[in-house]
Design an enzyme around this catalytic site. Structure first.
Site, PDB file in Angstrom:
ATOM      1  N   CYS A  64     -19.267 -16.440  26.518  1.00  0.00           N
ATOM      2  CA  CYS A  64     -18.180 -17.181  27.160  1.00  0.00           C
ATOM      3  C   CYS A  64     -17.582 -16.403  28.334  1.00  0.00           C
ATOM      4  CB  CYS A  64     -17.099 -17.542  26.158  1.00  0.00           C
ATOM      5  SG  CYS A  64     -16.457 -16.159  25.218  1.00  0.00           S
ATOM      6  N   HIS A 206     -11.921 -15.302  22.285  1.00  0.00           N
ATOM      7  CA  HIS A 206     -12.718 -16.155  23.162  1.00  0.00           C
ATOM      8  C   HIS A 206     -12.170 -16.048  24.580  1.00  0.00           C
ATOM      9  CE1 HIS A 206     -15.062 -19.603  24.387  1.00  0.00           C
ATOM     10  NE2 HIS A 206     -14.006 -20.387  24.536  1.00  0.00           N
ATOM     11  N   ASP A 218     -12.869 -24.375  29.426  1.00  0.00           N
ATOM     12  CA  ASP A 218     -13.268 -23.795  28.144  1.00  0.00           C
ATOM     13  C   ASP A 218     -14.791 -23.798  28.053  1.00  0.00           C
ATOM     14  OD1 ASP A 218     -13.684 -22.984  25.565  1.00  0.00           O
ATOM     15  OD2 ASP A 218     -12.385 -24.481  24.628  1.00  0.00           O
TER      16      ASP A 218
END
Length: 259
Positions: A64, A206, A218
């Site tokens: 991520c 995250h 996201d």
């Protein structure tokens, strides 16, 4: 922007220790991921034509940070990526920075610390996590500047206690660490670390992308959202066990000084 959920005081140190197993690592539970091997080059053309912000669903469980950095760099006008040894860009002889698997993989090798051929893993999916110093390194390789924000709260205190080398690594590479984030300018983006909660329990950290207008991207979902609260809603729609994101006060501000 929605009000942040306050972490439960009971067992907060234990929770912090547990979370540190994925310290700013970009780790997110596998069951939350909708898809792992996703190439969004077609989607890139669509959003660019509309003049919108970019979005990218991360390829791997822990990429991520790389996916967020890729979108941030593209939005800040970066169009080249170094062809370092062992990179997909070197193998394909391509130097363009594209919103594709090649560039996310190349950035992920750096942010996970696996850019060195001596420690390069055969399976990039197992490469590891995106740490702050390695994200700053990748940011600089793209020609951008970065500094780290570490606000004072229980999460950052636990992280600093358990992993004291994090600050030293950043200082050693000449990266500024501040305790408060200034108002963002149009030539800036932020990679923000959030705690992920399932059924009310923080289970991992995250990286998400934040912009000057307060919007978010996201990479777990691969979508843009107008604010933090709508990003949480999007995450809930993707997994019924997901409760929310909690800001932990650690972020990386990325700047293109040429803009």
């Amino acid at each position: 922007m929605s009000e942040q959920r306050k972490p439960c005081k009971r067992g907060c140190i234990h929770t912090g220790v547990m979370l540190y197993g994925v310290l700013l690592q970009g780790a997110i539970p596998r069951e939350y991921m909708i898809s792992h091997q996703t190439d969004v080059r077609v989607n890139e053309n669509r959003v660019n034509e509309q003049g919108c912000f970019l979005a990218r669903k991360q390829m791997y469980d822990n990429s991520c940070g790389a996916a967020s950095l890729l979108c941030a760099a593209k939005e800040l006008g970066v169009d080249k990526i170094p062809q370092y040894k062992g990179s997909m860009s070197e193998m394909t002889r391509k130097s363009s920075l594209d919103l594709d698997n090649r560039c996310e993989r190349d950035l992920y090798l750096i942010t996970s610390g696996n850019y060195n051929p001596r420690i390069h893993k055969d399976n990039i999916a197992d490469a590891g996590y995106s740490m702050p110093d390695k994200i700053v390194m990748a940011t600089r390789l793209l020609g951008l500047n970065a500094y780290v924000v570490e606000e004072s709260n229980i999460f950052s205190q636990v992280i600093s206690f358990i992993y004291p080398d994090a600050r030293d690594l950043l200082i050693g590479m000449g990266c500024n660490i501040v305790h408060q984030r200034d108002v963002l300018s149009s030539n800036q983006r932020v990679l923000e670390a959030v705690a992920v909660s399932f059924i009310g329990v923080p289970v991992g950290l995250h990286w998400v992308l934040c912009r000057p207008d307060g919007s978010y991207m996201d990479p777990a979902v691969g979508e843009n959202y107008s604010c933090f609260s709508t990003m949480e809603l999007g995450a809930r729609r993707s997994n019924s066990n997901f409760i929310g994101y909690t800001k932990i006060g650690i972020s990386i501000v990325i700047t293109n000084e040429a803009l």
